[in-house]
Design an enzyme around this catalytic site. Structure first.
Site, PDB file in Angstrom:
ATOM      1  N   ASN A   1       0.855  -1.196   0.000  1.00  0.00           N
ATOM      2  CA  ASN A   1       0.000   0.000   0.000  1.00  0.00           C
ATOM      3  C   ASN A   1       0.891   1.247   0.000  1.00  0.00           C
ATOM      4  O   ASN A   1       1.687   1.455   0.919  1.00  0.00           O
ATOM      5  CB  ASN A   1      -0.893  -0.042   1.251  1.00  0.00           C
ATOM      6  CG  ASN A   1      -1.834   1.136   1.326  1.00  0.00           C
ATOM      7  OD1 ASN A   1      -1.457   2.263   1.034  1.00  0.00           O
ATOM      8  ND2 ASN A   1      -3.062   0.896   1.740  1.00  0.00           N
TER       9      ASN A   1
ATOM     10  N   HIS B   1       0.881   6.187   1.868  1.00  0.00           N
ATOM     11  CA  HIS B   1       1.676   7.115   2.675  1.00  0.00           C
ATOM     12  C   HIS B   1       2.682   7.903   1.848  1.00  0.00           C
ATOM     13  O   HIS B   1       3.127   8.969   2.275  1.00  0.00           O
ATOM     14  CB  HIS B   1       2.420   6.353   3.772  1.00  0.00           C
ATOM     15  CG  HIS B   1       1.562   6.067   4.975  1.00  0.00           C
ATOM     16  ND1 HIS B   1       0.239   6.408   5.037  1.00  0.00           N
ATOM     17  CD2 HIS B   1       1.839   5.485   6.160  1.00  0.00           C
ATOM     18  CE1 HIS B   1      -0.257   6.036   6.206  1.00  0.00           C
ATOM     19  NE2 HIS B   1       0.706   5.469   6.904  1.00  0.00           N
TER      20      HIS B   1
ATOM     21  N   HIS C   1      -5.809   3.515  -1.533  1.00  0.00           N
ATOM     22  CA  HIS C   1      -7.149   3.831  -1.021  1.00  0.00           C
ATOM     23  C   HIS C   1      -7.540   5.188  -1.569  1.00  0.00           C
ATOM     24  O   HIS C   1      -6.947   6.198  -1.216  1.00  0.00           O
ATOM     25  CB  HIS C   1      -7.080   3.849   0.508  1.00  0.00           C
ATOM     26  CG  HIS C   1      -8.401   4.074   1.175  1.00  0.00           C
ATOM     27  ND1 HIS C   1      -8.555   4.000   2.536  1.00  0.00           N
ATOM     28  CD2 HIS C   1      -9.638   4.363   0.682  1.00  0.00           C
ATOM     29  CE1 HIS C   1      -9.832   4.239   2.846  1.00  0.00           C
ATOM     30  NE2 HIS C   1     -10.493   4.473   1.739  1.00  0.00           N
TER      31      HIS C   1
ATOM     32  N   ARG D   1      -9.755   7.766  -1.072  1.00  0.00           N
ATOM     33  CA  ARG D   1     -10.730   8.232  -0.077  1.00  0.00           C
ATOM     34  C   ARG D   1     -11.644   9.289  -0.683  1.00  0.00           C
ATOM     35  O   ARG D   1     -11.241  10.030  -1.571  1.00  0.00           O
ATOM     36  CB  ARG D   1      -9.996   8.822   1.130  1.00  0.00           C
ATOM     37  CG  ARG D   1      -9.229   7.808   1.952  1.00  0.00           C
ATOM     38  CD  ARG D   1      -8.652   8.493   3.180  1.00  0.00           C
ATOM     39  NE  ARG D   1      -9.708   8.971   4.039  1.00  0.00           N
ATOM     40  CZ  ARG D   1     -10.147   8.332   5.139  1.00  0.00           C
ATOM     41  NH1 ARG D   1      -9.574   7.216   5.528  1.00  0.00           N
ATOM     42  NH2 ARG D   1     -11.136   8.830   5.845  1.00  0.00           N
TER      43      ARG D   1
ATOM     44  N   ARG E   1      -7.542  12.662   0.763  1.00  0.00           N
ATOM     45  CA  ARG E   1      -6.486  13.231   1.610  1.00  0.00           C
ATOM     46  C   ARG E   1      -5.088  12.784   1.197  1.00  0.00           C
ATOM     47  O   ARG E   1      -4.120  13.425   1.517  1.00  0.00           O
ATOM     48  CB  ARG E   1      -6.751  12.931   3.086  1.00  0.00           C
ATOM     49  CG  ARG E   1      -6.446  11.546   3.547  1.00  0.00           C
ATOM     50  CD  ARG E   1      -6.417  11.467   5.058  1.00  0.00           C
ATOM     51  NE  ARG E   1      -7.719  11.680   5.655  1.00  0.00           N
ATOM     52  CZ  ARG E   1      -8.139  10.989   6.731  1.00  0.00           C
ATOM     53  NH1 ARG E   1      -7.361  10.111   7.307  1.00  0.00           N
ATOM     54  NH2 ARG E   1      -9.336  11.191   7.225  1.00  0.00           N
TER      55      ARG E   1
ATOM     56  N   GLU F   1      -8.776   0.298  -2.821  1.00  0.00           N
ATOM     57  CA  GLU F   1      -9.646   0.343  -1.642  1.00  0.00           C
ATOM     58  C   GLU F   1     -10.576   1.532  -1.782  1.00  0.00           C
ATOM     59  O   GLU F   1     -10.126   2.623  -2.146  1.00  0.00           O
ATOM     60  CB  GLU F   1      -8.819   0.540  -0.372  1.00  0.00           C
ATOM     61  CG  GLU F   1      -7.959  -0.632   0.006  1.00  0.00           C
ATOM     62  CD  GLU F   1      -7.142  -0.318   1.260  1.00  0.00           C
ATOM     63  OE1 GLU F   1      -7.295   0.778   1.830  1.00  0.00           O
ATOM     64  OE2 GLU F   1      -6.338  -1.165   1.634  1.00  0.00           O
TER      65      GLU F   1
ATOM     66  N   THR G   1      -6.796   6.536  10.144  1.00  0.00           N
ATOM     67  CA  THR G   1      -6.726   5.464   9.143  1.00  0.00           C
ATOM     68  C   THR G   1      -7.999   4.631   9.310  1.00  0.00           C
ATOM     69  O   THR G   1      -8.785   4.886  10.216  1.00  0.00           O
ATOM     70  CB  THR G   1      -5.456   4.605   9.338  1.00  0.00           C
ATOM     71  OG1 THR G   1      -5.450   3.556   8.371  1.00  0.00           O
ATOM     72  CG2 THR G   1      -5.398   3.984  10.731  1.00  0.00           C
ATOM     73  N   THR G   2      -8.202   3.643   8.413  1.00  0.00           N
ATOM     74  CA  THR G   2      -9.399   2.802   8.510  1.00  0.00           C
ATOM     75  C   THR G   2      -9.429   2.159   9.895  1.00  0.00           C
ATOM     76  O   THR G   2      -8.487   1.485  10.290  1.00  0.00           O
ATOM     77  CB  THR G   2      -9.352   1.701   7.433  1.00  0.00           C
ATOM     78  OG1 THR G   2      -8.896   2.283   6.227  1.00  0.00           O
ATOM     79  CG2 THR G   2     -10.716   1.089   7.225  1.00  0.00           C
TER      80      THR G   2
ATOM     81  N   GLU H   1     -10.997  -9.429   3.414  1.00  0.00           N
ATOM     82  CA  GLU H   1      -9.705  -9.048   3.985  1.00  0.00           C
ATOM     83  C   GLU H   1      -9.903  -8.975   5.492  1.00  0.00           C
ATOM     84  O   GLU H   1     -10.693  -8.157   5.983  1.00  0.00           O
ATOM     85  CB  GLU H   1      -9.211  -7.697   3.447  1.00  0.00           C
ATOM     86  CG  GLU H   1      -7.872  -7.323   4.091  1.00  0.00           C
ATOM     87  CD  GLU H   1      -7.274  -6.022   3.563  1.00  0.00           C
ATOM     88  OE1 GLU H   1      -7.641  -5.587   2.454  1.00  0.00           O
ATOM     89  OE2 GLU H   1      -6.437  -5.453   4.280  1.00  0.00           O
TER      90      GLU H   1
ATOM     91  N   HIS I   1      -3.594  -4.616   7.910  1.00  0.00           N
ATOM     92  CA  HIS I   1      -3.716  -3.472   8.822  1.00  0.00           C
ATOM     93  C   HIS I   1      -2.822  -3.652  10.031  1.00  0.00           C
ATOM     94  O   HIS I   1      -2.978  -4.598  10.788  1.00  0.00           O
ATOM     95  CB  HIS I   1      -5.152  -3.218   9.285  1.00  0.00           C
ATOM     96  CG  HIS I   1      -5.370  -1.752   9.547  1.00  0.00           C
ATOM     97  ND1 HIS I   1      -4.917  -1.126  10.683  1.00  0.00           N
ATOM     98  CD2 HIS I   1      -5.917  -0.778   8.779  1.00  0.00           C
ATOM     99  CE1 HIS I   1      -5.212   0.166  10.614  1.00  0.00           C
ATOM    100  NE2 HIS I   1      -5.807   0.407   9.470  1.00  0.00           N
ATOM    101  N   GLY I   2      -1.872  -2.749  10.150  1.00  0.00           N
ATOM    102  CA  GLY I   2      -0.988  -2.750  11.317  1.00  0.00           C
ATOM    103  C   GLY I   2       0.089  -3.817  11.278  1.00  0.00           C
ATOM    104  O   GLY I   2       0.788  -4.020  12.274  1.00  0.00           O
TER     105      GLY I   2
ATOM    106  N   GLY J   1       1.147  -1.387   4.359  1.00  0.00           N
ATOM    107  CA  GLY J   1       1.547  -0.059   3.917  1.00  0.00           C
ATOM    108  C   GLY J   1       2.493   0.630   4.868  1.00  0.00           C
ATOM    109  O   GLY J   1       3.680   0.799   4.598  1.00  0.00           O
TER     110      GLY J   1
HETATM  111  N1  PXP Z   1      -5.918  -3.014   4.542  1.00  0.00           N
HETATM  112  C1  PXP Z   1      -6.825  -2.013   4.591  1.00  0.00           C
HETATM  113  C2  PXP Z   1      -8.239  -2.332   4.235  1.00  0.00           C
HETATM  114  C3  PXP Z   1      -6.450  -0.708   4.950  1.00  0.00           C
HETATM  115  O1  PXP Z   1      -7.381   0.265   4.980  1.00  0.00           O
HETATM  116  C4  PXP Z   1      -5.096  -0.447   5.235  1.00  0.00           C
HETATM  117  C5  PXP Z   1      -4.661   0.932   5.579  1.00  0.00           C
HETATM  118  O2  PXP Z   1      -4.814   1.773   4.500  1.00  0.00           O
HETATM  119  C6  PXP Z   1      -4.185  -1.505   5.146  1.00  0.00           C
HETATM  120  C7  PXP Z   1      -4.618  -2.781   4.825  1.00  0.00           C
HETATM  121  C8  PXP Z   1      -2.729  -1.304   5.404  1.00  0.00           C
HETATM  122  O3  PXP Z   1      -2.533  -1.021   6.746  1.00  0.00           O
HETATM  123  P1  PXP Z   1      -1.101  -0.539   7.226  1.00  0.00           P
HETATM  124  O4  PXP Z   1      -0.831   0.766   6.565  1.00  0.00           O
HETATM  125  O5  PXP Z   1      -1.274  -0.433   8.698  1.00  0.00           O
HETATM  126  O6  PXP Z   1      -0.130  -1.595   6.810  1.00  0.00           O
END
Ligand code: PXP
Length: 245
Positions: free
Chosen positions: A10, A13, A46, A48, A52, A73, A103-104, A154, A194-195, A216
């Protein structure tokens, strides 16, 4: 050798840094080229509603230049859906979106959004776009996702990533494993994200049902110091080793 695991990078950033000055660098499209050279199996962005970070121009150029695949996304909202219908990325992942969030924050509320999601999934499928739903790791969410016609879920790994103790992490990992199994039983492909970081990704990568990771923040953070190609390569090595262990 176990089933392969795709690493989707991702690059939101990269655009976040650019938008901090509303200028033209750093460019997420260039980042995507280098991420692919580092072994990314796909690029995630993503779009949005508040734009942003990623802009329409980024998605258009990514679709023209990425050689692997683009996972877009987006919220199941009319404006962005129209773009997705025109652009036809390889895959869309529907996510919840709230204006004030950093963030999401959580998975989709499948009950509240069922009407919109059912229509949005059908709209994408009509364009031969693969669909995924970003959901919390609960078994009922897997059945509901299948009923909405999605190809994949996901699994939200945020609670696992935020666990403060080894016991907490292990409990969250158990939830992810159970949800992954339930998703497969419901006929869904399983993604996760995520994370996830260099330090916590391995146990998730080892879940056999998981076929795609979306990462990401951690990769882009490391890329500030080592460059994005190397940052992706190092993450790819970790997830590949965990999958084949
Ligand atoms: N999956 C989804 C659906 C997300 O919204 C995000 C954050 O944009 C990620 C994965 C990636 O998360 P991270 O940036 O924490 O790796």
């Amino acid at each position: 050798m176990n089933d392969p695991l795709r690493l989707y990078v991702n690059v939101d950033h990269v655009a976040t840094v650019r938008e901090a000055r509303r200028t033209d660098e750093p460019d997420p499209v260039r980042a995507a080229v280098l991420a692919e050279l580092g072994g990314a199996d796909g690029i995630t962005v993503h779009l949005r509603e508040d734009r942003r970070h990623i802009q329409d121009r980024d998605v258009r150029l990514l679709l023209e230049t990425v050689r692997t695949g683009v996972n877009l996304e987006l919220a199941a909202e009319e404006g962005v859906l129209r773009f997705a219908e025109d652009w036809r990325p390889m895959q869309v992942t529907f996510v919840p979106e709230h204006r004030e969030e950093v963030t999401t924050e959580g998975g989709l509320d499948l009950e509240e959004a069922s009407g919109r999601l059912l229509a949005a999934v059908a709209q994408m499928r009509a364009q031969a776009v693969r669909t995924a739903l970003f959901v919390d790791a609960r078994e009922d969410a897997m059945r509901a996702s299948a009923a909405l016609g999605a190809d994949a879920v996901e699994l939200h790994t945020g609670e696992y990533a935020n666990a403060r103790t080894p016991e907490g992490a292990s409990a969250q990992l158990g939830r992810l494993r159970d949800a992954a199994l339930a998703a497969r039983e419901a006929g869904l492909a399983v993604h996760a994200g995520h994370g996830l970081t260099y330090e916590n990704v391995a146990p998730v990568a080892a879940i056999r049902e998981v076929e795609e990771l979306n990462i990401g923040h951690s990769i882009v953070s490391r890329s500030v110091f080592v460059g994005i190609e190397r940052a992706v390569r190092e993450m790819k090595e970790i997830v590949t080793a965990a999958r084949n262990a």
